[in-house]
Design a protein around this motif. Sequence first.
Motif, PDB file in Angstrom:
ATOM      1  N   SER A 146       5.158   9.166   7.860  1.00  0.00           N
ATOM      2  CA  SER A 146       4.588   8.211   8.811  1.00  0.00           C
ATOM      3  C   SER A 146       3.150   7.909   8.426  1.00  0.00           C
ATOM      4  O   SER A 146       2.244   8.703   8.670  1.00  0.00           O
ATOM      5  CB  SER A 146       4.641   8.794  10.235  1.00  0.00           C
ATOM      6  OG  SER A 146       4.101   7.889  11.159  1.00  0.00           O
ATOM      7  N   VAL A 147       2.955   6.766   7.780  1.00  0.00           N
ATOM      8  CA  VAL A 147       1.629   6.329   7.358  1.00  0.00           C
ATOM      9  C   VAL A 147       1.140   5.269   8.340  1.00  0.00           C
ATOM     10  O   VAL A 147       1.840   4.277   8.574  1.00  0.00           O
ATOM     11  CB  VAL A 147       1.661   5.746   5.931  1.00  0.00           C
ATOM     12  CG1 VAL A 147       0.293   5.190   5.542  1.00  0.00           C
ATOM     13  CG2 VAL A 147       2.104   6.802   4.926  1.00  0.00           C
ATOM     14  N   PRO A 148      -0.030   5.447   8.938  1.00  0.00           N
ATOM     15  CA  PRO A 148      -0.544   4.458   9.901  1.00  0.00           C
ATOM     16  C   PRO A 148      -0.535   3.052   9.317  1.00  0.00           C
ATOM     17  O   PRO A 148      -0.977   2.833   8.187  1.00  0.00           O
ATOM     18  CB  PRO A 148      -1.971   4.945  10.163  1.00  0.00           C
ATOM     19  CG  PRO A 148      -1.916   6.417   9.920  1.00  0.00           C
ATOM     20  CD  PRO A 148      -0.962   6.584   8.771  1.00  0.00           C
ATOM     21  N   GLY A 149      -0.011   2.104  10.094  1.00  0.00           N
ATOM     22  CA  GLY A 149       0.021   0.716   9.650  1.00  0.00           C
ATOM     23  C   GLY A 149       1.224   0.354   8.805  1.00  0.00           C
ATOM     24  O   GLY A 149       1.373  -0.797   8.399  1.00  0.00           O
ATOM     25  N   THR A 171       0.828  -1.208   0.000  1.00  0.00           N
ATOM     26  CA  THR A 171       0.000   0.000   0.000  1.00  0.00           C
ATOM     27  C   THR A 171       0.857   1.250   0.000  1.00  0.00           C
ATOM     28  O   THR A 171       0.585   2.214  -0.731  1.00  0.00           O
ATOM     29  CB  THR A 171      -0.938   0.011   1.227  1.00  0.00           C
ATOM     30  OG1 THR A 171      -1.771  -1.153   1.183  1.00  0.00           O
ATOM     31  CG2 THR A 171      -1.812   1.257   1.240  1.00  0.00           C
ATOM     32  N   LEU A 172       1.924   1.249   0.804  1.00  0.00           N
ATOM     33  CA  LEU A 172       2.823   2.397   0.860  1.00  0.00           C
ATOM     34  C   LEU A 172       3.499   2.619  -0.484  1.00  0.00           C
ATOM     35  O   LEU A 172       3.603   3.759  -0.965  1.00  0.00           O
ATOM     36  CB  LEU A 172       3.870   2.179   1.957  1.00  0.00           C
ATOM     37  CG  LEU A 172       4.880   3.307   2.178  1.00  0.00           C
ATOM     38  CD1 LEU A 172       4.173   4.604   2.538  1.00  0.00           C
ATOM     39  CD2 LEU A 172       5.878   2.912   3.257  1.00  0.00           C
ATOM     40  N   GLN A 173       3.954   1.560  -1.122  1.00  0.00           N
ATOM     41  CA  GLN A 173       4.586   1.691  -2.436  1.00  0.00           C
ATOM     42  C   GLN A 173       3.607   2.253  -3.468  1.00  0.00           C
ATOM     43  O   GLN A 173       3.956   3.140  -4.250  1.00  0.00           O
ATOM     44  CB  GLN A 173       5.112   0.340  -2.916  1.00  0.00           C
ATOM     45  CG  GLN A 173       6.327  -0.169  -2.180  1.00  0.00           C
ATOM     46  CD  GLN A 173       7.032  -1.272  -2.953  1.00  0.00           C
ATOM     47  OE1 GLN A 173       7.519  -1.056  -4.054  1.00  0.00           O
ATOM     48  NE2 GLN A 173       7.088  -2.461  -2.375  1.00  0.00           N
ATOM     49  N   SER A 174       2.382   1.733  -3.458  1.00  0.00           N
ATOM     50  CA  SER A 174       1.381   2.188  -4.433  1.00  0.00           C
ATOM     51  C   SER A 174       1.052   3.663  -4.237  1.00  0.00           C
ATOM     52  O   SER A 174       0.877   4.408  -5.207  1.00  0.00           O
ATOM     53  CB  SER A 174       0.102   1.348  -4.293  1.00  0.00           C
ATOM     54  OG  SER A 174       0.357  -0.008  -4.587  1.00  0.00           O
ATOM     55  N   SER A 175       0.977   4.092  -2.971  1.00  0.00           N
ATOM     56  CA  SER A 175       0.666   5.491  -2.687  1.00  0.00           C
ATOM     57  C   SER A 175       1.821   6.405  -3.064  1.00  0.00           C
ATOM     58  O   SER A 175       1.616   7.533  -3.525  1.00  0.00           O
ATOM     59  CB  SER A 175       0.344   5.668  -1.198  1.00  0.00           C
ATOM     60  OG  SER A 175      -0.765   4.889  -0.822  1.00  0.00           O
ATOM     61  N   ALA A 176       3.046   5.927  -2.847  1.00  0.00           N
ATOM     62  CA  ALA A 176       4.219   6.771  -3.062  1.00  0.00           C
ATOM     63  C   ALA A 176       4.636   6.879  -4.525  1.00  0.00           C
ATOM     64  O   ALA A 176       5.193   7.909  -4.938  1.00  0.00           O
ATOM     65  CB  ALA A 176       5.394   6.241  -2.238  1.00  0.00           C
ATOM     66  N   LEU A 227      -0.060  11.208   2.419  1.00  0.00           N
ATOM     67  CA  LEU A 227      -0.811  11.090   3.661  1.00  0.00           C
ATOM     68  C   LEU A 227      -2.302  11.329   3.437  1.00  0.00           C
ATOM     69  O   LEU A 227      -3.152  10.624   4.006  1.00  0.00           O
ATOM     70  CB  LEU A 227      -0.283  12.090   4.687  1.00  0.00           C
ATOM     71  CG  LEU A 227       1.122  11.802   5.235  1.00  0.00           C
ATOM     72  CD1 LEU A 227       1.588  12.930   6.135  1.00  0.00           C
ATOM     73  CD2 LEU A 227       1.153  10.470   5.975  1.00  0.00           C
ATOM     74  N   ALA A 228      -2.627  12.295   2.584  1.00  0.00           N
ATOM     75  CA  ALA A 228      -4.025  12.571   2.282  1.00  0.00           C
ATOM     76  C   ALA A 228      -4.684  11.366   1.605  1.00  0.00           C
ATOM     77  O   ALA A 228      -5.840  11.027   1.877  1.00  0.00           O
ATOM     78  CB  ALA A 228      -4.154  13.809   1.403  1.00  0.00           C
ATOM     79  N   GLY A 229      -3.938  10.704   0.729  1.00  0.00           N
ATOM     80  CA  GLY A 229      -4.486   9.554   0.027  1.00  0.00           C
ATOM     81  C   GLY A 229      -4.615   8.325   0.892  1.00  0.00           C
ATOM     82  O   GLY A 229      -5.353   7.395   0.551  1.00  0.00           O
ATOM     83  N   SER A 230      -3.881   8.280   2.018  1.00  0.00           N
ATOM     84  CA  SER A 230      -3.921   7.107   2.875  1.00  0.00           C
ATOM     85  C   SER A 230      -5.025   7.173   3.916  1.00  0.00           C
ATOM     86  O   SER A 230      -5.276   6.213   4.632  1.00  0.00           O
ATOM     87  CB  SER A 230      -2.569   6.932   3.589  1.00  0.00           C
ATOM     88  OG  SER A 230      -2.331   7.983   4.500  1.00  0.00           O
ATOM     89  N   ARG A 231      -5.694   8.312   4.012  1.00  0.00           N
ATOM     90  CA  ARG A 231      -6.754   8.460   5.020  1.00  0.00           C
ATOM     91  C   ARG A 231      -8.057   7.802   4.552  1.00  0.00           C
ATOM     92  O   ARG A 231      -8.323   7.739   3.386  1.00  0.00           O
ATOM     93  CB  ARG A 231      -7.013   9.947   5.303  1.00  0.00           C
ATOM     94  CG  ARG A 231      -5.815  10.643   5.942  1.00  0.00           C
ATOM     95  CD  ARG A 231      -6.208  12.013   6.445  1.00  0.00           C
ATOM     96  NE  ARG A 231      -5.066  12.700   7.016  1.00  0.00           N
ATOM     97  CZ  ARG A 231      -4.383  13.662   6.388  1.00  0.00           C
ATOM     98  NH1 ARG A 231      -4.757  14.054   5.202  1.00  0.00           N
ATOM     99  NH2 ARG A 231      -3.358  14.236   6.958  1.00  0.00           N
TER     100      ARG A 231
END
Length: 238
Positions: free
Chosen positions: A199-202, A87-92, A234-238
């Motif tokens: 810092s992305v939750p999870g 998920t972090l890779q996809s968001s970044a 961070l906005a996209g991970s909420r």
Amino acid sequence: MDTVTDTAANAPHSQTLSRGIRVLEVLAEADGGLTIADLAAAIGVHRSIVYRILRTLEDHGLVIRDAAGGVRLGPRMATLARGVERTLQSSALPELTAVANELGMTAFLVVLEHLECVTLLSVEPRVGPATVAQRPGTRHSLAVGAPGLALQSLLTDRELAEHGSVERRDDDGAVGTRGYATSHDEVIAGLRSIAVPLSVPGSLPASLAVVYVSSSLDDAGIGARLVAARDAILAGSR
């Protein structure tokens, strides 16, 4: 006491598995294919042991032999890598791509692993002057470099102590006040880097960074662009 958990915690480590992982680490750090003799020397074992390890790794597609007989990482490794912090890779990725192309610099995502900063994802600009390669899997100490300083800012003193003997460096509080860390000549001579904490939750503690030789842009402009990318993730991970 949980007997199963206690037994697992005290079980002996697998030497063969440890050696296999070390072979993969050596191959990841190499610029080209390595021979069995090269690998045996690198991990300090007899060639026959390396040969048996490679047969198993080949069976799982984790290593391959090139036309010259050298051993390289196999395509299966890329599949496994995509599953790490997926998920972090996809968001970044979209933000790193935008940053790399706008600034003309290599942009990358770093995560914390014990006492090291590990590059998880890297994007080079489509056009522009010669850029610096930053391969996924590249690692360096948490104690040096802009990505390391950015990651340190995410850790409490207790958390930092749990990762070992690393002296906190915060650029005199600059990461907290201006939002980004800078470094020059710390990881590789002649290279500059700027990084922001993420810092992305999870997800693991992370940082977004760029690396370059020289630029007409000032640190503040580059830092602000990374901060904007971080905020978008961070906005996209909420």
